[in-house]
Design an enzyme around this catalytic site. Sequence first.
Site, short mmCIF file in Angstrom:
data_model
loop_
_atom_site.label_atom_id
_atom_site.label_comp_id
_atom_site.label_asym_id
_atom_site.label_seq_id
_atom_site.Cartn_x
_atom_site.Cartn_y
_atom_site.Cartn_z
N ASP A 15 -3.42 2.07 -21.16
CA ASP A 15 -3.58 1.50 -19.81
C ASP A 15 -5.03 1.12 -19.48
O ASP A 15 -5.26 0.13 -18.79
CB ASP A 15 -3.01 2.45 -18.75
CG ASP A 15 -3.74 3.79 -18.68
OD1 ASP A 15 -4.38 4.18 -19.67
OD2 ASP A 15 -3.65 4.43 -17.62
N CYS A 29 -17.07 19.23 -18.26
CA CYS A 29 -16.18 18.09 -18.08
C CYS A 29 -14.74 18.51 -18.33
O CYS A 29 -14.48 19.53 -18.97
CB CYS A 29 -16.59 16.98 -19.03
SG CYS A 29 -15.65 15.46 -18.78
N GLU A 35 -18.18 11.24 -16.56
CA GLU A 35 -17.13 11.65 -15.62
C GLU A 35 -17.46 12.96 -14.91
O GLU A 35 -17.09 13.15 -13.75
CB GLU A 35 -15.79 11.78 -16.37
CG GLU A 35 -14.68 12.35 -15.50
CD GLU A 35 -13.30 12.29 -16.13
OE1 GLU A 35 -12.92 11.23 -16.67
OE2 GLU A 35 -12.59 13.31 -16.06
#
Length: 311
Positions: free
Chosen positions: A113, A175, A184
Amino acid sequence: MGAQRPKGALLGVDLGGTQVKAALFSHLGEREAVARAASPSRESAEAILGAVLAAARELGEPPAGVGVGVAGVLDLREGRVVQSPNLPPLSGFPLRERLRSALGGVPVQMMNDANAAALGEFHAGAGQACRSMVLLTLGTGIGGGVVLDGKIWEGAAGAAGEVGHMCVQADGPECSCGGRGCLEACVSGWALVRDAKAAARDPASAIASLPELTAERLAGLALAGDAGARALWENAGRMLGIGVANLMNLLNPECIVLAGGLARAGDLLLAPARRAWEHQAFERARASCQVRLASLGEWAGVRGAIQPFLP
Ligand SMILES: [Zn+2]
């Protein structure tokens, strides 16, 4: 890829853990209709397949080709989902063959995706007219993809493009991947909320008085001039800028596209980011790279998923 080029309508599907999004496109890639439903991501593989087929039916015209972007690790040769933290029942599921047979034998193309979103922005959004582009989707987590010379860079084992997990701060915060100091862990929605919670332990902080800790609330507080909230965005922006500089220095892409909810914070995030990449990136690399906001929003993935069928 090298898919056949069907002449009829094309169905693009973005299969995520929260939503199933689908859109019907002309054979030239013009979007004609969209549908969405909640993703039955915890139920069963059959229920997930059923949700995709229901979206296809809702869009009417039977497609001549189907492209599906799936949140997970895929075996593209076998057309199977290997593993998907967001859609656990799909692990091992032969999605491509099941979709193909349920839709009357139409050709089906699968891709990850994040790569689908990158291809969408590259061909029909902010990356149009570039030869190389990196997409950074700044949401709850950070996803993205790398397009080099017009093609998704898949890497040796299909594991490339994890832009959210490049390290920007050695010994930085933990993380979700088990590493430390990933982009992130410093810039995402969850990282911002974590830092806001820490700041809210000081009852004198205006952050402690917020009714809920969300990126929107923190942006509102920062824009109202609160120093604590501004510092959170300043830090996140600086880390983003270091990540952007790393991408510029490593790949020298023509553009870097920023998507996702956090990108809407605008200069709160982008001004400190720009200062960091201007300081950190080589002049030639940054002078030849445009940093842009994404233009397809949440429909980038469905558009990218049908790309293998387009000229
Ligand atoms: Zn990580």
